[in-house]
Scaffold this active site. Structure first.
Site, PDB file in Angstrom:
ATOM      1  N   GLU A  51      -0.700  20.711  -8.777  1.00 28.42           N
ATOM      2  CA  GLU A  51      -1.233  19.065  -8.376  1.00 28.42           C
ATOM      3  C   GLU A  51      -0.079  18.383  -8.910  1.00 28.42           C
ATOM      4  O   GLU A  51       0.582  18.553  -9.948  1.00 28.42           O
ATOM      5  CB  GLU A  51      -2.464  18.124  -9.968  1.00 28.42           C
ATOM      6  CG  GLU A  51      -2.404  17.355  -9.297  1.00 28.42           C
ATOM      7  CD  GLU A  51      -3.472  16.367  -9.734  1.00 28.42           C
ATOM      8  OE1 GLU A  51      -4.408  16.866  -9.882  1.00 28.42           O
ATOM      9  OE2 GLU A  51      -3.717  15.420  -9.420  1.00 28.42           O
ATOM     10  N   ASP A 125       2.862   7.870  -3.327  1.00 23.79           N
ATOM     11  CA  ASP A 125       3.102   6.646  -3.210  1.00 23.79           C
ATOM     12  C   ASP A 125       3.486   7.103  -1.480  1.00 23.79           C
ATOM     13  O   ASP A 125       4.052   7.578  -1.057  1.00 23.79           O
ATOM     14  CB  ASP A 125       4.662   6.887  -3.664  1.00 23.79           C
ATOM     15  CG  ASP A 125       4.053   6.536  -5.652  1.00 23.79           C
ATOM     16  OD1 ASP A 125       3.537   5.691  -5.686  1.00 23.79           O
ATOM     17  OD2 ASP A 125       5.099   7.498  -5.890  1.00 23.79           O
ATOM     18  N   LYS A 129       7.358   0.289   3.459  1.00 26.68           N
ATOM     19  CA  LYS A 129       8.463   0.124   3.816  1.00 26.68           C
ATOM     20  C   LYS A 129       8.867   0.539   4.609  1.00 26.68           C
ATOM     21  O   LYS A 129       9.640   1.631   4.080  1.00 26.68           O
ATOM     22  CB  LYS A 129       9.319  -0.837   3.347  1.00 26.68           C
ATOM     23  CG  LYS A 129       8.475  -2.222   2.471  1.00 26.68           C
ATOM     24  CD  LYS A 129       9.729  -3.278   1.135  1.00 26.68           C
ATOM     25  CE  LYS A 129       9.008  -3.760   0.845  1.00 26.68           C
ATOM     26  NZ  LYS A 129       9.974  -4.760   0.028  1.00 26.68           N
ATOM     27  N   ASP A 161      -5.346   6.178   1.502  1.00 22.77           N
ATOM     28  CA  ASP A 161      -5.452   5.505   1.656  1.00 22.77           C
ATOM     29  C   ASP A 161      -4.818   4.848   2.643  1.00 22.77           C
ATOM     30  O   ASP A 161      -4.466   3.588   3.353  1.00 22.77           O
ATOM     31  CB  ASP A 161      -6.273   4.265   0.989  1.00 22.77           C
ATOM     32  CG  ASP A 161      -5.277   3.671  -0.156  1.00 22.77           C
ATOM     33  OD1 ASP A 161      -4.599   4.813  -0.053  1.00 22.77           O
ATOM     34  OD2 ASP A 161      -5.587   2.902  -0.845  1.00 22.77           O
TER      35      ASP A 161
END
Ligand SMILES: C[S@@+](CC[C@H](N)C(=O)[O-])C[C@H]1O[C@@H](n2cnc3c(N)ncnc32)[C@H](O)[C@@H]1O
Length: 216
Positions: A51, A125, A129, A161
């Protein structure tokens, strides 16, 4: 070589300071789980599950509890998450987890090829931007590397998401398919995973969650 010198970790390795009791527990027990690469016993008869970016470790702990027959390697430099996993894994008496508290790019090449039978990359993450998008972990270079480390009949499970990150990864996958055809992909939530801090956040905000499964 040039790649090695570039900054590779952009997240936070620490959030708030560990409470005194957490720190005490962590310092006493970290050696049970926190390892250097050389300390991991990569024996051939085990299933190794990786993981990357386990955060607070909800899924890592869930999988390791559910599958005591498998061996789990979690990689994440985020110290608060590492401390959380050490504490919970100790409380749950788990002996099938090893943690590397370094960026995955620093250690991935050390693993032998065709090793992992599952790889989780959950809510990495998204770096939304434009200027930051090049920091995204799952680009075609990284996917090619990780696929090499996966054995036949293995799966990489990616969840996010962030629709833009998902579309980006789909493009990277298409690029990679032009180069290697040793994998297939499918969409949708097909493998049981635990709720994590970031899946909970997405659910709370009623955001869609996108799943991609890469099958080798
Ligand atoms: C947005 S959080 C998601 C955490 C968790 N998977 C979840 O679903 O709650 C991303 C995690 O990836 C870790 N991370 C970022 N870059 C990484 C890297 N290069 N190697 C390993 N972990 C990384 C961060 O420290 C952080 O814990």
């Amino acid at each position: 070589m040039i790649e090695e010198k570039r900054k590779i970790f952009f997240g936070r390795s620490k959030s708030r300071a560990l409470s005194k009791s957490k720190k005490f527990f962590y310092l006493n027990h970290k050696n049970d789980f926190l390892v250097n690469f050389e300390q991991i016993k990569l024996v051939k008869d085990k299933n190794f599950i990786l993981e990357i970016g386990f955060g607070l470790g909800e899924n890592l702990l869930f999988q390791a509890t559910k599958h005591p027959e498998n061996y789990f390697i979690g990689i994440d430099p985020f110290i608060n998450g590492v401390a959380n996993v050490v504490q919970k894994a100790k409380e749950l008496n788990l002996n099938n987890i090893s943690i590397l508290d370094i960026p995955v790019q620093k250690v991935l090449d050390n693993f032998s090829d065709n090793l992992f039978s599952k790889v989780f990359v959950l809510f990495p993450d998204p770096w939304m931007k434009n200027k930051q998008k090049k920091r995204r972990l799952l680009n075609h270079f990284f996917l090619e590397k990780i696929l090499k480390k996966m054995r036949t009949k293995s799966t990489l499970i990616f969840a996010t998401d962030d629709q833009d990150y998902f579309n980006f990864v789909m493009k990277e996958v298409s690029l990679l398919r032009k180069k290697i055809d040793t994998f297939k992909y499918s969409l949708g939530n097909k493998h049981p995973i635990a709720d994590t801090k970031y899946s909970n956040k997405a659910n709370k905000l009623k955001k869609d969650i996108y799943f991609l499964n890469l099958d080798k």
